[in-house]
Design an enzyme around this catalytic site. Structure first.
Site: not given
Length: 1048
Positions: A52, A91, A533, A569, A573, A606, A609
């Site tokens: 998610p 999520d 998490w 991850q 996750w 990276k 935005k």
RNA sequence: AGGCGGAUGGCUCAGGAGCAGAGCGCCGGUCUGAUAUGCCGGAGGUCGGGGGUGCAAUUCCCUCUCCGCCCA
């Protein structure tokens, strides 16, 4: 005009338009559902778990990349006959939502939120989750990712949260949970503790300048001793009011210096660093740290002077002399090591700092001040008292909160932990059952992380999340703790069945403590919520409301066959699922896991935005389309775990259009153009007689084999590579060499065979590439197969296609020969249109080339191809040693052998060769052909074949070349006149004498090639519909006039 | 601070103990009755610095420098 059985397509389509069309068709036909439902439920299902995302912004290239992989693998497995359900997940809980809400509502901090109202606060959080869901769905849809949004799961759903309660309670029952008061990274800005991995997830460590002070601690004097002070160094002066001990290294040497009427003690190795401060001090002794242990000192501040056993020097192994003074100030409430050492010494911790990071009333002088603000006055006070030896600025990397960017502090807190250390070994074992892509993740980044796993703090002192289902007695005289694992249990004890497990409703469930006979003590929920998490790591059971519903479904769909996320991850996750899956079910949560790399902006940073350092994905959809972007991303190093810089102008994505989509489309265009012109209906074929047909079918087989192997190994880039190689063979060899078969007017078996073969190659290629280019291939496949979606078809059966390794090898050799011949022509500056008398090919196994002689003659434009076994007439052998094979045997002499072979100092010796006194056996060397210097000779890269091209031109050859120049001029004219490829014409040419003679000589071939029913060389063409053009042929002007011939 | 990854042609990157590769860009040429957005060819690199192990290191080891990433 014949009947047309295929759509007429443009030579160059707008791919974005094609894509929109296909998407609309999918939507109308319910293609996704149909593709899923066409496969059986049950044990053959292929299980995919969707991680998610937290949708608090628009998806960027990174999300898209993951999405593409999440689409490609299920599409492939679906075509292999497996049912693959794909549920989208969201999520919803946790700090990201809370921080956003705090900002938008203008309430900041726990106190403000409680005042504002937890109910209103959480309502806002609940709504904000939906802010971006629509845009996400739109972009995911446009990217041609098939995923079920209607049946999605949300971590804030009641059913999901009930499963979370079950998970928590089950861990509790297994003894894998505990509550503890420990030092944790704490975000005073977000007012919550963080787990140890949260401090490592984001780039939370960043430079920060802090004060660093060296402080005098006054020892309680022993008899006859002058005033003696121990020096300690700290970058967190605000922890000094909470100082309860000093630590020394037992084996470290400490210097005793005397001067200015006092004695100072510090690590001997560090004395030079304090040269200027210590001017006038003289060394008077040396002590081991263990001899200092036990000495008492005066509290620096009065606030905790009555703490028992405090204010002593203690020994600690972790103390070193790398930095500071070799004496470490201990504030057990604010340092993990400090707490460990002090607890061992029986010294309790004090934590005079509140949730917001302000000093409490205990520290009277700084009460209410933020700890970082208090640094300054604390230093000033200490300086005024003469307690500071040195005050400097210290630049270091310091952890920051990943949500608020504010510096963290370490602070002793009460928290619930998962006892990860208890299952660590088991996780490491279970990890061996997982296939990681790339492979090094298993025992590298992930395996190492598991091996060093620490207990996981899962409680958060916050509001928007699943509640910790623990109720405690509010009267310590009647201690009792209840843990709830279901709505049923809650209803049983509290008499109501909650329809919302969020705060504050859940906090209102209160009941009398059954252990208190007076009935006054009450059971109340502890206020914490769970780390979000924990929730995403629970998706594998919670998404289907396990164990309350669909238990059997769960058993069949656990563990997952496949998941994919980006490589970080492994700390997020992937890891949390591993912990919970091991703890709850003693199984790995997934069996195959792709970890892809990081998509970065062009500047190597990276994707941001704020910096707008990457193009909008929607712009790429509009210019190049989703398939091109998909290919660009998944064929890149990203899937091998590497990073990729995405160019802002999207140029490499345009290259995908040029190198992948256009070639595929061109083949389709060619097919539709001629099949419609001929009114042909093609069908799939498994065999063929001609070498070209057999070759391309074998190449198609090779494509299926290679792509299957790659996809089964989750090597998506490898599948892309196989497809590219196939496209090249199809376009630049098969179609190119077969064109006359499509042009010819007879509708014979050979022509049908050509259509059937091309049709088979194209439909098969579309099916193989369907997961990789789902939109473009579907458009083409539907065109080829009467509207049938490629995604409802099965993966092609390689066995149905002929395998012919020998033929493929021979044909590939032929292609190399032609390439080399063109290179020789270029060397001599002789155009390909100029026919040459002969090409001699010399080398081994020439008989295998016999079936290809015509083809080579045609391609290279020579009158005759001669095959010769007499290699040595044209070339010499050069010895190339296989050092890899030779090295282990010859050792030191290998170098000499290589040197001698390079200088040609070798001779044949029976089956082998002799070089520099060594005999080399077969396999230890290779003989490569090198053309003799004085011949127009060319060797193939393989070194087993040489070519000789005869560049001697006869008058006849020259004329034929000129005639072909004229043909070329006429063809250009046909095209400029926009004639149909099969239109016959009437042609008139006005030519200089040389060309006129050439055309006269080759009148037949000119007429045939240009579909001219009549060629006029004298009078010129008159009339209305005549197309005229003057072009240059060589150094001459040529006038061409042509007209579409009247139907006979 | 830590974990991990990386440093190879102008750019983006493969590769991997045994004559250094691709795509793009650049230069040149060229077939064409599907595709010039094609095809063919060429130039261009002491594989980040230093040390070590090996017959042999761009490749393995150590070290240094620099860069990147860390809820997709």
């Amino acid at each position: 005009m014949s009947e047309q059985h295929y759509p007429l397509v443009p030579a160059q389509p707008s791919y974005p338009e094609v894509e929109e069309r296909v998407l609309a068709r999918w939507r109308k036909d319910g293609t996704f559902r149909r593709s899923v439902e066409a496969r059986p439920e049950g044990p053959e299902e292929y299980v995919f778990y969707d991680g998610p995302p937290f949708a608090n912004g628009m998806p960027h290239f990174g999300h898209l990349l993951t999405g593409y992989v999440k689409d490609i693998v299920p599409r492939y497995q679906t075509m292999r006959g497996h049912r693959v359900e794909r549920r989208f997940g969201w999520d919803c809980h946790g700090l990201p939502a809370e921080m956003e809400t705090e900002k938008e509502l203008g309430v900041s901090g726990r106190a403000a939120i409680i005042e504002y109202g937890i109910d209103r606060f959480n309502d806002y959080c609940r709504k904000s989750v939906y802010n971006y869901t629509e845009q996400w769905q739109e972009i995911v849809h446009r990217s041609a990712r098939w995923v079920d949004f209607k049946n999605d799961y949300k971590t804030m759903d009641l059913s999901y949260m009930e499963s979370i309660l079950w998970g928590f309670k089950t861990l509790h029952e297994k003894g894998l949970l505990y509550e503890s008061f420990r030092v944790m990274p704490y975000s005073w800005a977000a007012q919550t503790p963080l787990s140890n991995f949260e401090t490592r997830l984001d780039d939370s460590y960043r430079e920060r300048t802090d004060p660093a002070i060296t402080v005098r601690f006054e020892l309680v004097p022993e008899s006859g001793e002058p005033p003696t002070r121990v020096l300690a160094w700290t970058t967190t002066p605000w922890t000094l009011p909470s100082n309860l001990a000093l630590a020394v290294g037992p084996e470290i040497d400490y210097a005793i210096l005397e001067g200015n009427g006092e004695r100072l003690i510090l690590g001997a190795a560090l004395v030079p660093k304090y040269e200027s401060e210590l001017e006038g001090y003289e060394p008077v002794g040396m002590r081991k740290g263990r001899d200092l242990v036990g000495r008492r000192y005066e509290p620096l501040f009065p606030y905790f002077s009555d703490v028992e056993k405090a204010f002593r020097i203690v020994g600690a192994e972790f103390v070193d002399v790398e930095e500071g003074t070799g004496v470490v100030h201990m504030a057990p409430g604010f340092g993990e090591d400090d707490m460990d050492v002090c607890r061992a010494e029986g010294i309790p911790e004090v934590v005079p700092v509140d949730d917001a990071g302000n000093f409490t009333a205990e520290v009277v002088d700084y009460a209410g001040q933020h700890v970082f603000d208090a640094n300054k006055p604390i230093i000033q006070d200490l300086k005024a008292r003469g307690a500071v030896l040195r005050h400097e600025s210290y630049v270091h990397n310091y952890p920051h909160c990943w949500r608020t960017d504010e510096p963290l502090i370490y602070r002793a807190m009460n928290s619930w932990y998962v006892k990860v250390t208890d299952i660590r070994e088991r996780m490491v074992e279970l990890n061996q059952q997982i296939n990681w892509i790339p492979g090094h993740v298993k025992d590298g980044i992930f395996g190492n992380w598991l091996a060093g796993a620490r207990d996981w703090s899962i409680s958060r002192n916050r509001f928007w999340g699943a509640p910790i289902p623990v109720w405690k007695s509010d009267d310590p005289k009647f201690p009792r703790m209840d843990v709830y694992g279901s709505l049923d249990e809650l209803e049983r004890d509290f008499g109501v069945r909650p329809d919302d497990l969020h705060r504050p409703a859940i906090d209102e469930l209160v009941r009398p403590n059954p252990d208190d006979p007076s009935g006054k003590a009450m059971m109340r929920r502890i206020p914490d919520v769970l780390d979000c998490w924990f929730e995403s790591g629970s998706m594998f059971y919670a998404q289907n409301h396990y164990p309350f519903e669909k238990r059997e479904w769960f058993e069949e769909h656990f563990p997952a066959d496949f998941i994919v996320e980006y490589v970080a991850q492994t700390r997020g996750w992937f890891y949390n699922m591993m912990v919970l899956s091991t703890a709850l079910f003693d199984r790995p949560p997934f069996l195959n896991c792709i970890c892809h790399g990081v998509a970065m902006a062009e500047d190597g940073k990276k994707l941001s935005k704020r910096l707008r350092n990457y193009p909008e994905p929607t712009e790429v959809f509009k210019t190049h389309g989703s398939d091109a972007l998909r290919w660009y991303l998944v064929a890149s190093p990203l899937l091998k775990g590497g990073d990729l810089k995405i160019e802002i102008d999207g140029k490499p994505i345009g290259d995908v259009v040029r190198n992948v989509l256009n070639p595929l489309w061109s083949a389709w265009y060619f097919f539709s153009l001629y099949a419609n012109a001929d009114g042909v209906v093609a069908s799939e074929t498994r065999e063929a007689s001609g070498v070209l047909d057999r070759y391309v079918l074998a190449k198609t087989r090779e494509l299926v084999d290679r792509a299957t192997e790659a996809m089964d190994a989750y090597d998506i880039a490898g599948a892309c590579q196989a497809f590219l190689a196939f496209l090249d063979a199809l376009n630049n060899w098969y179609i190119r060499r077969s064109r006359p078969r499509f042009w010819k007017s007879e509708q014979d078996a050979d022509k049908q065979a050509a259509y059937d073969t091309l049709y088979t190659a194209l439909t098969t290629a579309c099916r193989v590439a369907a997961p990789l280019l789902p939109l473009t291939t579907d458009e083409i496949h539907q065109g080829l197969c009467g509207g049938e979606s490629v995604h409802l078809r099965d993966w092609p059966d390689a066995e149905a296609l002929p395998q012919d390794a020998e033929l493929v090898a021979d044909m590939d050799r032929v292609r190399e020969i032609c390439s080399a011949a063109f290179a020789m022509r270029r060397g001599e500056k002789v155009r390909v249109r100029q026919p040459l008398a002969s090409l001699t090919i010399a080398g081994a196994e020439m008989n295998r080339l016999v079936p290809y002689v015509d083809l080579i003659e045609d391609e290279v434009n020579v009158k005759e191809v001669r095959l010769s076994p007499e290699i040595t007439d044209f070339a010499d052998f050069r010895l190339q040693v296989n050092a890899r094979a030779l090295g282990p045997r010859l050792g030191k002499d290998t170098k000499e052998v290589i040197a001698a072979s390079k200088q040609g100092q070798w001779k044949r010796d029976g089956d082998g060769v002799e070089v520099a006194g060594h005999r080399l056996e077969e396999g230890e060397y290779e003989l490569k052909l090198v053309p003799k210097g004085d011949l127009a000779c060319h060797a193939l890269p393989s070194g087993d074949t040489v070519l000789v091209l005869d560049f001697e031109l006869t008058e006849k050859l020259v004329r034929e070349g000129l005639a072909r120049d004229v043909i070329r001029a006429v063809q250009q004219c046909r095209r400029d006149a926009e004639l149909n490829v099969s239109d016959p014409i009437v042609l008139s040419l006005k030519l200089p004498d040389e060309l006129r003679a050439a055309v006269s000589d080759f009148r037949e071939s000119v007429a045939e090639a240009t579909l001219a029913e009549r060629i006029d060389l004298d009078e010129g063409l008159l009339g209305e519909d005549v197309f005229r053009q003057t072009t240059r042929v060589g150094s001459h002007d040529v006038e061409v006039a042509l007209q579409k011939a009247k139907a006979a």
